[in-house]
Design a protein around this motif. Structure first.
Motif, PDB file in Angstrom:
ATOM      1  N   ILE A  14       0.862  -1.185   0.000  1.00 52.24           N
ATOM      2  CA  ILE A  14       0.000   0.000   0.000  1.00 52.24           C
ATOM      3  C   ILE A  14       0.895   1.231   0.000  1.00 52.24           C
ATOM      4  N   THR A  15       0.992   1.876  -1.151  1.00 53.35           N
ATOM      5  CA  THR A  15       1.812   3.075  -1.264  1.00 53.35           C
ATOM      6  C   THR A  15       1.010   4.283  -0.797  1.00 53.35           C
ATOM      7  N   ILE A  16       1.701   5.275  -0.277  1.00 57.35           N
ATOM      8  CA  ILE A  16       1.034   6.440   0.298  1.00 57.35           C
ATOM      9  C   ILE A  16       0.697   7.445  -0.799  1.00 57.35           C
ATOM     10  N   GLU A  17      -0.581   7.772  -0.915  1.00 55.30           N
ATOM     11  CA  GLU A  17      -1.004   8.815  -1.848  1.00 55.30           C
ATOM     12  C   GLU A  17      -1.204  10.108  -1.061  1.00 55.30           C
ATOM     13  N   GLU A  18      -0.177  10.923  -1.026  1.00 55.65           N
ATOM     14  CA  GLU A  18      -0.214  12.178  -0.301  1.00 55.65           C
ATOM     15  C   GLU A  18       0.922  13.056  -0.803  1.00 55.65           C
ATOM     16  N   SER A  19       0.740  14.346  -0.691  1.00 54.76           N
ATOM     17  CA  SER A  19       1.780  15.284  -1.130  1.00 54.76           C
ATOM     18  C   SER A  19       3.079  15.006  -0.384  1.00 54.76           C
ATOM     19  N   GLY A  20       4.170  15.009  -1.132  1.00 52.09           N
ATOM     20  CA  GLY A  20       5.469  14.785  -0.533  1.00 52.09           C
ATOM     21  C   GLY A  20       5.947  13.347  -0.590  1.00 52.09           C
ATOM     22  N   TYR A  21       5.099  12.420  -1.068  1.00 51.90           N
ATOM     23  CA  TYR A  21       5.480  11.011  -1.180  1.00 51.90           C
ATOM     24  C   TYR A  21       5.548  10.624  -2.653  1.00 51.90           C
ATOM     25  N   ASN A  22       6.700  10.169  -3.099  1.00 48.46           N
ATOM     26  CA  ASN A  22       6.817   9.699  -4.474  1.00 48.46           C
ATOM     27  C   ASN A  22       5.978   8.448  -4.666  1.00 48.46           C
ATOM     28  N   ASN A  23       5.218   8.419  -5.753  1.00 45.83           N
ATOM     29  CA  ASN A  23       4.288   7.318  -5.974  1.00 45.83           C
ATOM     30  C   ASN A  23       3.925   7.292  -7.455  1.00 45.83           C
ATOM     31  N   THR A  24       4.365   6.276  -8.168  1.00 42.63           N
ATOM     32  CA  THR A  24       4.075   6.185  -9.603  1.00 42.63           C
ATOM     33  C   THR A  24       2.597   5.928  -9.874  1.00 42.63           C
ATOM     34  N   LEU A  25       1.859   5.457  -8.865  1.00 47.08           N
ATOM     35  CA  LEU A  25       0.436   5.213  -9.028  1.00 47.08           C
ATOM     36  C   LEU A  25      -0.387   6.482  -8.769  1.00 47.08           C
ATOM     37  N   ALA A  26       0.262   7.525  -8.276  1.00 47.93           N
ATOM     38  CA  ALA A  26      -0.365   8.839  -8.078  1.00 47.93           C
ATOM     39  C   ALA A  26       0.689   9.911  -8.303  1.00 47.93           C
ATOM     40  N   PRO A  27       1.228  10.020  -9.519  1.00 51.78           N
ATOM     41  CA  PRO A  27       2.370  10.907  -9.770  1.00 51.78           C
ATOM     42  C   PRO A  27       2.043  12.383  -9.622  1.00 51.78           C
ATOM     43  N   TYR A  28       0.765  12.738  -9.730  1.00 53.44           N
ATOM     44  CA  TYR A  28       0.363  14.139  -9.643  1.00 53.44           C
ATOM     45  C   TYR A  28       0.616  14.738  -8.259  1.00 53.44           C
ATOM     46  N   LYS A  29       0.839  13.904  -7.267  1.00 52.03           N
ATOM     47  CA  LYS A  29       1.078  14.405  -5.916  1.00 52.03           C
ATOM     48  C   LYS A  29       2.423  15.102  -5.776  1.00 52.03           C
ATOM     49  N   THR A  30       3.364  14.802  -6.655  1.00 49.79           N
ATOM     50  CA  THR A  30       4.692  15.414  -6.555  1.00 49.79           C
ATOM     51  C   THR A  30       5.053  16.231  -7.785  1.00 49.79           C
ATOM     52  N   CYS A  31       4.089  16.455  -8.676  1.00 51.62           N
ATOM     53  CA  CYS A  31       4.318  17.268  -9.874  1.00 51.62           C
ATOM     54  C   CYS A  31       3.480  18.534  -9.773  1.00 51.62           C
ATOM     55  N   PRO A  32       4.078  19.672  -9.394  1.00 49.44           N
ATOM     56  CA  PRO A  32       3.308  20.909  -9.192  1.00 49.44           C
ATOM     57  C   PRO A  32       2.469  21.324 -10.394  1.00 49.44           C
ATOM     58  N   ASN A  33       2.981  21.125 -11.614  1.00 49.01           N
ATOM     59  CA  ASN A  33       2.210  21.536 -12.789  1.00 49.01           C
ATOM     60  C   ASN A  33       0.942  20.708 -12.984  1.00 49.01           C
ATOM     61  N   ALA A  34       0.857  19.567 -12.297  1.00 46.78           N
ATOM     62  CA  ALA A  34      -0.367  18.773 -12.355  1.00 46.78           C
ATOM     63  C   ALA A  34      -1.509  19.457 -11.605  1.00 46.78           C
ATOM     64  N   HIS A  35      -1.185  20.526 -10.865  1.00 48.63           N
ATOM     65  CA  HIS A  35      -2.204  21.293 -10.135  1.00 48.63           C
ATOM     66  C   HIS A  35      -2.273  22.739 -10.621  1.00 48.63           C
ATOM     67  N   ASN A  36      -1.600  23.026 -11.707  1.00 54.75           N
ATOM     68  CA  ASN A  36      -1.594  24.359 -12.301  1.00 54.75           C
ATOM     69  C   ASN A  36      -2.644  24.379 -13.411  1.00 54.75           C
ATOM     70  N   ALA A  37      -3.804  24.989 -13.135  1.00 52.87           N
ATOM     71  CA  ALA A  37      -4.970  24.866 -14.016  1.00 52.87           C
ATOM     72  C   ALA A  37      -4.701  25.183 -15.483  1.00 52.87           C
ATOM     73  N   PRO A  38      -3.987  26.249 -15.841  1.00 47.57           N
ATOM     74  CA  PRO A  38      -3.749  26.508 -17.269  1.00 47.57           C
ATOM     75  C   PRO A  38      -2.998  25.375 -17.967  1.00 47.57           C
ATOM     76  N   VAL A  39      -2.263  24.578 -17.199  1.00 51.69           N
ATOM     77  CA  VAL A  39      -1.511  23.457 -17.756  1.00 51.69           C
ATOM     78  C   VAL A  39      -2.279  22.157 -17.630  1.00 51.69           C
ATOM     79  N   SER A  40      -2.833  21.903 -16.439  1.00 51.87           N
ATOM     80  CA  SER A  40      -3.431  20.599 -16.154  1.00 51.87           C
ATOM     81  C   SER A  40      -4.911  20.501 -16.498  1.00 51.87           C
TER      82      SER A  40
END
Length: 595
Positions: free
Chosen positions: A305-331
């Motif tokens: 069980i990998t942790i899905e939360e900001s600050g934890y690397n996780n290939t099953l939830a990569p958006y948690k560590t990619c800031p542009n994944a939360h930048n609306a004009p981009v994402s």
């Protein structure tokens, strides 16, 4: 993590408090004998009333007003509206719960001799196709129209047509070939959740808008049911149908690939499956495990069980560590396209439905939400009256709206799709080559991936549970270009033919099979990719031939993916501030950022 524990420091006051919380017992005769006598003065005081009825009435009225004010301060008008309905799944403190009287195992199970593992995919004359959702009730249309396939990512997963992705081939191994391994990735089952992928629409948002004017609403005609309608959807929860989806998928995969477990028995090892900590993801993985292994399943495999939360690397939830994944004009580039397309395909629906609701001014976005409500209510409650409001053409438009949303937010049209999917591809290559990742510069988790216990090599079966958006990230990162051949997707019409359809690529419980094969007619180990039972051409991958069954030599596949991985720059793609205009002024069909 430290866990606070209670303690008793021996103080009499604490002990008295503890005793006061214990259940009361009936007093014995001795207890009554020891009870202190009631004095005459006490009886006299109690018999004299201190308050008149007027005092009590004023106190009651003041308490009622106080409760009203407190509720309004906490939740506003929603406390007093009947447009929302919530029911607990189980009582928090059941009065008849006696676990010791209802054990799950009382012994005397009898003998259970084990038979052979199933191998349907290798032994059956045909491949079983997953065709629908028998437990759900849709709105009756024509016999050739399947409403459940018109909901984009909200569709229940189904086996796509044999030639859906351009190859006349099925998941069963080609002649002269045998399956030696499987890397299986699946999405969660059906859930109710916030819009998330696109900020356009959202059932909860619409319900809040209705709540604000609940006292003034009057519906008629096709919308008359809204006069009695209440909002019954939760958020971020796995529905009963979602549980069934993953349970059924687990059974299906065991019947097809059960023979691969022999490798674990011979090596005296347990399979390691992966999922995430998010509630709906973990529950999806557990239901898949019950279907695949049966109950009890605890000793048959290990669940990472990998942790899905900001600050934890996780290939099953990569958006948690990619800031542009939360930048609306981009994402959230898809919002512009969905808005413009909805204004076209829902124009007639708005004109038809708007006069039927007085007290609230329906918009195009509201009409779009009514289509979302159809899908969400159907899978949560079994049936929805919203489904009957729209024509077949309008449902085709809704399906395409979700294609637009996911193309531009999560797949080939998104500037951050490839960078989010590349971490999983890196893990896939590590498993195929049995070589540890040398540099963790994407979303891979070094703690887990460098440990042979949590990230083993040499297994014949791997199962990873992730989100549909990540599945599309992975498809993009793999460079499956045949799926992008019709892009960029237009916002003003539906293309006559399009290989990118979200209902086929990323419905709920979508699944990808990375099938490993050995063939007497082809030298070396082969790999092919099967999405929802449809074989995908690998011709966009350097070195992979145009092969009728979609096979590519593992050696060529690995070399090409390593080259693609090297071209991705996590720091640049995820952390650079891009000035990307909305709409078609800037486009990508490879999922890359502007360079």
């Amino acid at each position: 993590m430290d866990v606070a524990r209670g303690f008793n420091d021996g103080r009499d006051g604490d002990d008295a408090e503890r005793q006061s919380l214990l259940p009361m017992h009936a007093k014995t005769e001795d207890d009554l004998d020891r009870s202190p006598p009631i004095s005459t003065s006490s009886r006299t005081l109690c018999s004299q009333p201190h308050f008149t009825m007027l005092h009590l009435a004023i106190a009651f009225l003041a308490g009622t007003i106080g409760c009203f004010v407190a509720q309004y301060a906490i939740c506003g008008t929603t406390c007093f509206s009947d447009t929302a309905s919530v029911a607990a799944m189980a009582p928090p403190y059941p009065t008849n719960a006696f676990p010791s009287l209802f054990p799950t195992n009382v012994g005397y199970g009898g003998e259970t001799p084990t038979g052979a593992e199933p191998a349907l995919i290798a032994t059956a004359p045909s491949y079983p196709m997953h065709t629908g959702a028998a437990v759900l009730v849709g709105s009756e249309k024509s016999k050739t129209f399947d409403l459940f396939k018109k909901w984009g990512n909200l569709s229940p997963w189904y086996s796509v047509d044999r030639k859906a992705f351009g190859l006349d081939s099925g998941p069963e191994p080609p002649e002269t070939c045998r399956i030696t391994g499987l890397h299986f990735s699946t999405d969660m089952g059906r859930v109710i959740r916030l819009p998330g992928v696109s900020s356009y629409g959202g059932p909860a948002n619409f319900s809040s808008r209705l709540n604000a004017v609940a006292g003034d609403l009057t519906a008629s005609g096709d919308l008359e049911f809204l006069n009695e309608w209440t909002y019954k959807l939760g958020e971020e929860v796995l529905t009963p149908f979602g549980r069934q989806q993953l349970y059924d998928l687990g059974i299906s995969m065991r019947l097809k690939y059960g023979f691969l477990l022999k490798n674990f028995t011979e090596a005296s090892r347990l399979p390691v499956f992966r999922t995430e900590s998010q509630d709906r993801m973990l529950n999806s993985a557990m239901n898949f495990a019950i279907g695949f292994f049966g109950y009890p399943f605890q000793d048959q495999y290990q669940q990472s069980i990998t942790i899905e939360e900001s600050g934890y690397n996780n290939t099953l939830a990569p958006y948690k560590t990619c800031p542009n994944a939360h930048n609306a004009p981009v994402s959230d580039r898809g919002k512009w396209y969905v808005e413009h397309w909805a204004a076209i395909y829902l124009k007639d629906a708005l004109a038809r439905l708007k006069p039927q609701l007085r007290g609230y001014d329906l918009t195009i976005e509201d009409i779009y939400v009514l289509q979302q409500m159809c899908a969400y209510e159907t899978v949560a409650l079994g049936y929805s009256k919203f489904c009957k409001l729209f024509t077949e053409e309008e449902w085709d438009g809704f399906d395409y709206a979700l294609d637009l949303s996911f193309w531009y937010n999560s797949a080939f049209g998104s500037p951050v799709a490839r960078v989010q999917g590349v971490g999983y591809v890196q893990e896939l290559i590590a498993r195929l080559t049995q070589e540890r990742i040398k540099e963790h510069r994407f979303s891979t988790n070094a703690t887990l991936d460098d440990d042979p216990t949590t990230f083993p090599f040499g297994d014949s079966l791997y199962v990873d549970a992730t989100h549909e958006v990540v599945v599309l990230n992975i498809i993009t990162a793999l460079n499956l270009t045949t799926l992008a051949s019709a892009g960029p997707l237009p916002y003003d019409h539906i293309p006559a033919s399009r290989p990118f359809k979200v209902s086929e690529l990323a419905p709920f419980a979508t699944n990808i099979q990375f099938q490993l094969l050995e063939c007497t007619s082809t030298p070396g180990p082969q790999i092919r990719i099967i999405i929802n039972d449809g074989v995908v051409p690998l011709t966009g991958i350097k070195g992979c031939p145009e092969q009728k069954d979609g096979m590519c030599p593992v050696e060529k596949f690995v070399a090409a993916q390593k080259e693609l991985i090297e071209d991705v720059d996590w720091e640049y793609d995820c952390h650079t501030q891009f000035d990307i205009p909305p709409g078609p002024a800037w486009e990508t069909v490879t999922g890359d950022t502007p360079k």
